[in-house]
Motif scaffolding. Sequence first.
Motif, short mmCIF file in Angstrom:
data_model
loop_
_atom_site.label_atom_id
_atom_site.label_comp_id
_atom_site.label_asym_id
_atom_site.label_seq_id
_atom_site.Cartn_x
_atom_site.Cartn_y
_atom_site.Cartn_z
N PRO A 187 0.90 -1.37 -0.09
CA PRO A 187 0.08 -0.13 -0.07
C PRO A 187 0.92 1.16 0.03
O PRO A 187 0.48 2.22 -0.79
N GLY A 188 2.03 1.47 0.89
CA GLY A 188 2.86 2.57 0.81
C GLY A 188 3.26 2.82 -0.60
O GLY A 188 3.49 3.98 -0.93
N TYR A 189 3.64 1.85 -1.42
CA TYR A 189 4.31 2.14 -2.66
C TYR A 189 3.07 2.71 -3.69
O TYR A 189 3.44 3.41 -4.35
N LEU A 190 1.82 2.01 -3.61
CA LEU A 190 0.73 2.42 -4.08
C LEU A 190 0.57 4.08 -4.09
O LEU A 190 0.30 4.81 -4.84
N LEU B 235 -7.89 -1.85 -15.34
CA LEU B 235 -8.73 -2.75 -15.27
C LEU B 235 -8.37 -4.33 -15.04
O LEU B 235 -8.73 -4.99 -14.22
N TRP B 236 -7.57 -4.63 -16.04
CA TRP B 236 -6.90 -5.72 -16.32
C TRP B 236 -5.85 -6.31 -14.99
O TRP B 236 -6.28 -7.12 -14.38
N LEU B 237 -5.29 -4.95 -14.37
CA LEU B 237 -4.42 -5.26 -13.31
C LEU B 237 -5.41 -5.68 -11.92
O LEU B 237 -5.20 -6.47 -11.16
N GLN B 238 -6.61 -4.81 -11.76
CA GLN B 238 -7.08 -4.90 -10.74
C GLN B 238 -7.79 -6.38 -10.61
O GLN B 238 -8.21 -6.90 -9.67
N ASN B 239 -8.18 -7.06 -11.88
CA ASN B 239 -8.82 -8.16 -11.89
C ASN B 239 -7.65 -9.34 -11.46
O ASN B 239 -8.08 -10.30 -10.84
N LYS B 240 -6.46 -9.11 -11.46
CA LYS B 240 -5.62 -9.99 -11.22
C LYS B 240 -5.30 -10.08 -9.69
O LYS B 240 -4.79 -11.04 -9.12
N GLY B 241 -5.64 -9.03 -8.81
CA GLY B 241 -5.28 -8.96 -7.63
C GLY B 241 -4.48 -7.71 -7.06
O GLY B 241 -3.59 -7.33 -8.06
N VAL B 242 -4.65 -7.17 -5.91
CA VAL B 242 -3.85 -6.03 -5.45
C VAL B 242 -2.35 -6.55 -5.31
O VAL B 242 -1.65 -5.57 -5.62
N VAL C 57 -5.13 0.37 3.02
CA VAL C 57 -4.62 -0.42 3.94
C VAL C 57 -5.45 -1.55 4.70
O VAL C 57 -4.98 -2.45 5.22
N GLN C 58 -6.92 -1.53 4.19
CA GLN C 58 -7.69 -2.50 4.64
C GLN C 58 -7.59 -3.59 3.86
O GLN C 58 -8.60 -4.31 3.74
N SER C 59 -6.82 -3.68 2.64
CA SER C 59 -6.76 -4.91 1.98
C SER C 59 -5.97 -6.12 2.89
O SER C 59 -5.78 -7.08 2.24
N ARG C 60 -5.44 -5.74 3.99
CA ARG C 60 -4.56 -6.55 4.80
C ARG C 60 -5.68 -7.39 5.93
O ARG C 60 -6.51 -6.64 6.38
N ALA C 61 -5.65 -8.76 5.91
CA ALA C 61 -6.64 -9.36 6.83
C ALA C 61 -6.17 -9.36 8.18
O ALA C 61 -5.49 -10.33 8.59
N VAL C 62 -6.32 -8.29 8.98
CA VAL C 62 -5.64 -8.06 10.23
C VAL C 62 -6.70 -8.46 11.31
O VAL C 62 -7.90 -8.42 11.03
N GLY C 63 -6.32 -8.73 12.51
CA GLY C 63 -7.17 -9.23 13.55
C GLY C 63 -8.01 -7.98 14.13
O GLY C 63 -7.51 -6.81 13.83
N ILE D 136 -1.01 -1.34 12.47
CA ILE D 136 -0.45 0.14 12.22
C ILE D 136 0.93 0.42 12.22
O ILE D 136 1.57 1.35 11.27
N ARG D 137 1.68 -0.19 12.96
CA ARG D 137 3.16 0.02 13.24
C ARG D 137 3.83 -0.49 11.90
O ARG D 137 4.70 0.21 11.08
N PHE D 138 3.31 -1.53 11.46
CA PHE D 138 4.12 -2.17 10.07
C PHE D 138 3.66 -1.37 8.85
O PHE D 138 4.39 -1.30 8.13
N ALA D 139 2.31 -1.13 8.78
CA ALA D 139 1.80 -0.05 7.50
C ALA D 139 2.24 1.08 7.56
O ALA D 139 2.73 1.49 6.81
N SER D 140 2.68 1.70 8.80
CA SER D 140 3.52 2.93 8.71
C SER D 140 5.01 2.74 8.34
O SER D 140 5.35 3.65 7.81
N LEU D 141 5.34 1.83 8.84
CA LEU D 141 6.89 1.34 8.46
C LEU D 141 6.95 1.26 6.79
O LEU D 141 7.89 1.94 6.08
N ASP D 142 5.81 0.77 6.32
CA ASP D 142 5.63 0.33 4.72
C ASP D 142 5.76 1.72 4.03
O ASP D 142 6.68 2.08 3.08
#
Length: 434
Positions: free
Chosen positions: A33-36, A152-159, A231-237, A247-253
């Motif tokens: 997500p950080g690179y996007l 569109l093609w890239l989105q269909n392939k997955g994030v 950032v909500q693309s990650r399945a976190v608890g 939050i810590r890892f996503a901020s580092l990213d």
Amino acid sequence: MRDDTPSLPEVHRSVAVPNAAGFLRKLFAFMGPGYLVAVGYMDPGNWATALAGGSAFGYTLLAVALTSSLMAILLQALCTRVGIATGRDLAQLCRERFPKPVAYPLWLFAEAAICATDLAELIGTAIALQLLFGIPLIFGVLLTAFDAFLILWLQNKGVRWLEALVFGFIVLIFGCFAVQIAYSDPVWGEVLRGYIPSASIVTNQQQLYIAMGILGATVMPHNLYLHTAVVQSRAVGEDVAAKKEAIRFASLDSTIALSLALLINSAILITAAATFHASGNTEVAEIQEAYQLMSPLLGGTLAATLFAIALLLCGLNATVTATLSGQVVMEGFLRFRLPPVMRRLVTRLIAIIPAVIVTWIQGESGTAQLLILSQVVLSMQLPFAVIPLMMFASDKARLGALVAPRWQVVLGWTIAAVIVVLNMKVLFDALLGD
């Protein structure tokens, strides 16, 4: 009224995060997500402002690039906190918590920012196509409408595919500029002094105008909306401990990605200062002019060719950001969903109109002014995204244990105040006719 439809539902919680894993494996799971988001910090609008600033003022505006990037790192870290803590993106929060007379203007400002970004992207991509393949500028502008199908093609392939392609492009762009800096041979002592702020940045109106363009091209309003969603693309608890770790890892990213974007933005400005300002070419603002001057000034065609390739990659990369941001803003504010390809075409067609008019009437000579103006427009939109973000990030009643630390809140509100004051200064100068 809360709508429980997630942001970007096609990728929501689609990336698994390992529960028991080492630091590097966990970080890899959150990288992307950080690179996007970082893509938006090196789009063609950045090129125009960096070229203009470097050629006119040498290394002076490196301080603005550094300060803007530090602002962006903090604001994007707050975005990850708001998105993960609330499970909502910034657009959804604005719709749910503000009355309609406030929410709808915020939506319009966000859409204006996306159109301004898209304007810069399509002009930059069209210029790159012209430099590399000789395609006339106006036809290149029209051709950029078809990049919607790539997205569109890239989105269909997955994030993860989308993130991998974006990361690969960023590495290639960095490589291109590493070669260009080697060719331009800057004076590194002057480069380092350029990162120290100078009073002339505020007192000199031309410097301030370009500095605001750099700020608008770096801290981009639509990226704040996008980051809270992606950032909500990650399945976190769902428990507090899992969210704090996320939050810590996503901020580092995002911090790592934006640091790389700072290096690229600095490289553009350093190349312009060492190549053009040092040789007395202090009014190089057109990307085409920069390309044409590079070969004779640097003694070869390789640097100029890599310059054009990097520009094309930046334009294609930034297309991803604008498309996803457009989806987030429209779905979040209006609860209205368009197919991604349709959303992309609508946004691009709106941006194509002024680009076609300018290129038709003024040809290549008007593109630099249009690019820089688009970035100043972005800067003017910033308060309407930053202030709501700070309100939500500092809301202890809603975020509880996940509320932003006091130092981040103080710095964030300070950044918001600085942006508002600088915008008022630019508007005041414009009203006086300066």
